[in-house]
Design an enzyme around this catalytic site. Sequence first.
Site, PDB file in Angstrom:
ATOM      1  N   ASP A  40     -11.318   4.619  -4.169  1.00 30.49           N
ATOM      2  CA  ASP A  40      -9.727   3.878  -4.763  1.00 30.49           C
ATOM      3  C   ASP A  40     -10.199   2.682  -5.728  1.00 30.49           C
ATOM      4  OD1 ASP A  40     -10.620   2.369  -2.392  1.00 30.49           O
ATOM      5  OD2 ASP A  40      -8.486   2.179  -1.674  1.00 30.49           O
ATOM      6  N   GLY A 129      -9.495   2.167  10.685  1.00 32.39           N
ATOM      7  CA  GLY A 129     -10.008   3.324  10.023  1.00 32.39           C
ATOM      8  C   GLY A 129      -8.727   3.976   9.681  1.00 32.39           C
ATOM      9  N   LEU A 130      -7.642   3.648  10.092  1.00 33.15           N
ATOM     10  CA  LEU A 130      -6.408   4.174   9.821  1.00 33.15           C
ATOM     11  C   LEU A 130      -5.387   3.273   9.146  1.00 33.15           C
ATOM     12  CD1 LEU A 130      -5.754   6.276  13.160  1.00 33.15           C
ATOM     13  CD2 LEU A 130      -7.018   6.804  11.083  1.00 33.15           C
ATOM     14  N   SER A 132      -4.157  -0.054   9.852  1.00 33.06           N
ATOM     15  CA  SER A 132      -3.197  -0.680  10.563  1.00 33.06           C
ATOM     16  C   SER A 132      -2.664  -2.047   9.661  1.00 33.06           C
ATOM     17  CB  SER A 132      -3.652  -1.128  11.684  1.00 33.06           C
ATOM     18  OG  SER A 132      -4.540  -1.958  11.740  1.00 33.06           O
ATOM     19  N   ASP A 177      -4.400   2.432   0.716  1.00 32.71           N
ATOM     20  CA  ASP A 177      -3.713   2.406   1.989  1.00 32.71           C
ATOM     21  C   ASP A 177      -2.261   1.852   1.901  1.00 32.71           C
ATOM     22  OD1 ASP A 177      -6.415   2.737   2.818  1.00 32.71           O
ATOM     23  OD2 ASP A 177      -6.898   0.744   3.553  1.00 32.71           O
TER      24      ASP A 177
END
Length: 391
Positions: A40, A129-130, A132, A177
Site C-alpha cells: 500500500d 495485524g487486524l 485495531s 487500513d
Amino acid sequence: MTPNQITANLRSEFAALFGGEPDGLFFSPGRVNLIGEHTDYNGGYVFPCALSLGTYGAARKRADGRLRLATTSSPGAVVEAELGGIARITAGAEKWANYPLGVADELQKAGYRPGGLEMVISGNIPGGGLSSSASVELLTGVALDELYSLKIGRVELVKLCQRAENLFVGVNCGIMDQFAAGMGKKDHAMFLDCASLEFEYVPVALRGRTLVVLNTNKERTLAGSKYNERRSECERAVEMLRQKLDIRLLGDLSAPEFEANKGLITDGTVRNRAEHVVYEIERTRDAVKCLKAGDVSTFGRLMNESHISLRDLYEVTGPELDAIVEEAWRSPGTLGARMTGAGFGGCAVAIVANDGYKGFVENVGRNYRKRTGLEAEFYPVEIGGGAERLT
C-alpha cells in the site's frame, strides 16, 4: 463478547465514568488483508475486507473543548486533553489514546470544528495485524462527524485518519487500513489501487469454505520500528531505479521492468524488498481475477506464495507466524494461509473447508503449541461493513 454484550458493557462503563447516557453508539471494523501485503505505501494494489469484529464506542458531546477518553481495557482511567492544545502521549499505558487524539487534531488542522467529546471504547479485535489502530481512528472520526454534523466525505475522513497515524502517532503507514475500516462492504473485499484510490468491490464467495483468523498470541514488539525500516528500504530502491527509470514508487514498476533493471539496486537486501513488492502486486491482480472466476483453489495457492515472499524476501514474519502458517498448510482442507498485517507476530489468515474446520483447529493448535509454547486462537470471521453509527 457478543456485540450486544459489548455495547451493554460500554453503557455501564460510560455511566460510571461520565454519568448518564451517551449521545450515540458507534462501530468501526477491524480488517483482514486477503493478499497484497506491504504494497500500500508503495503505491500498489491491496485486497482487504472489513470484519464483523471491531471497535465500539459510546460517545457524548461536551459543551467545552475538552476530550475525555477511556477504554474498558483500563477500567476507571480517563485520558484528558484540550482541543486547542492536543499533545502526543510519549510513554505509559495511556499511549493508546494517541489514535483518537491524533484524529481530533487532524480534523482541526483540516478546518473542521468539532467540539468536546467524552467517549468509552471497547472491542473484540483479536491479537495484532487486524488494524485495531485504524479501527479506533475511524471510530473517533465517525463519532465526531456524526455528533457535530461536520459533513466530512468518507474518503476524506479516511485520508485524515491516515494522516493522524503518520504525523501524530508516528507510524508511516499506507492508506489500506483506514480505507478498509471506512469503506468496507458486507460480503465484499476491496481491490484498491493505493496510488489513485480507485477501487472495486469484489464479492467474496468461498463456496463451502470459511475465512479464519489465526492469532499467534505473539506480541508484535518489532512491528512499528521494522515497518518504518521497510518503507525506508523501498524508498532507497526507488532512488536507485530512478537512475534510469521515471518512477515515483515501486508500484509504478511492472515485473518485466523490474527484471530488466534490478541490477541498478546494488544492495541485495534492498533488492529483495523491491522484488517482494513488485511480485506481490502481480499476485494481488491474479488473485482477484481468480476469485472473480470462482477459482478459490488458485487464490489459496497465491496466498501461500505471498507468505513465502514475506518470509524470505521482505523478512517480516518471524518464528511464530511461520509456525502457525506452516501448520495451517499441513492441515487437510486448507486452501491457503498467510500472515496478515505488518508482521512480527499478530495474526494470520486462512481459507479452510467447512467440513475440515474442527480438525484444522485441533491440528494447528496442537502443533503450534509444540513448536512455540504458545496457545493459538482461532476466529471464523464474516466480512462486514464500514464504520458507522449504530441504531
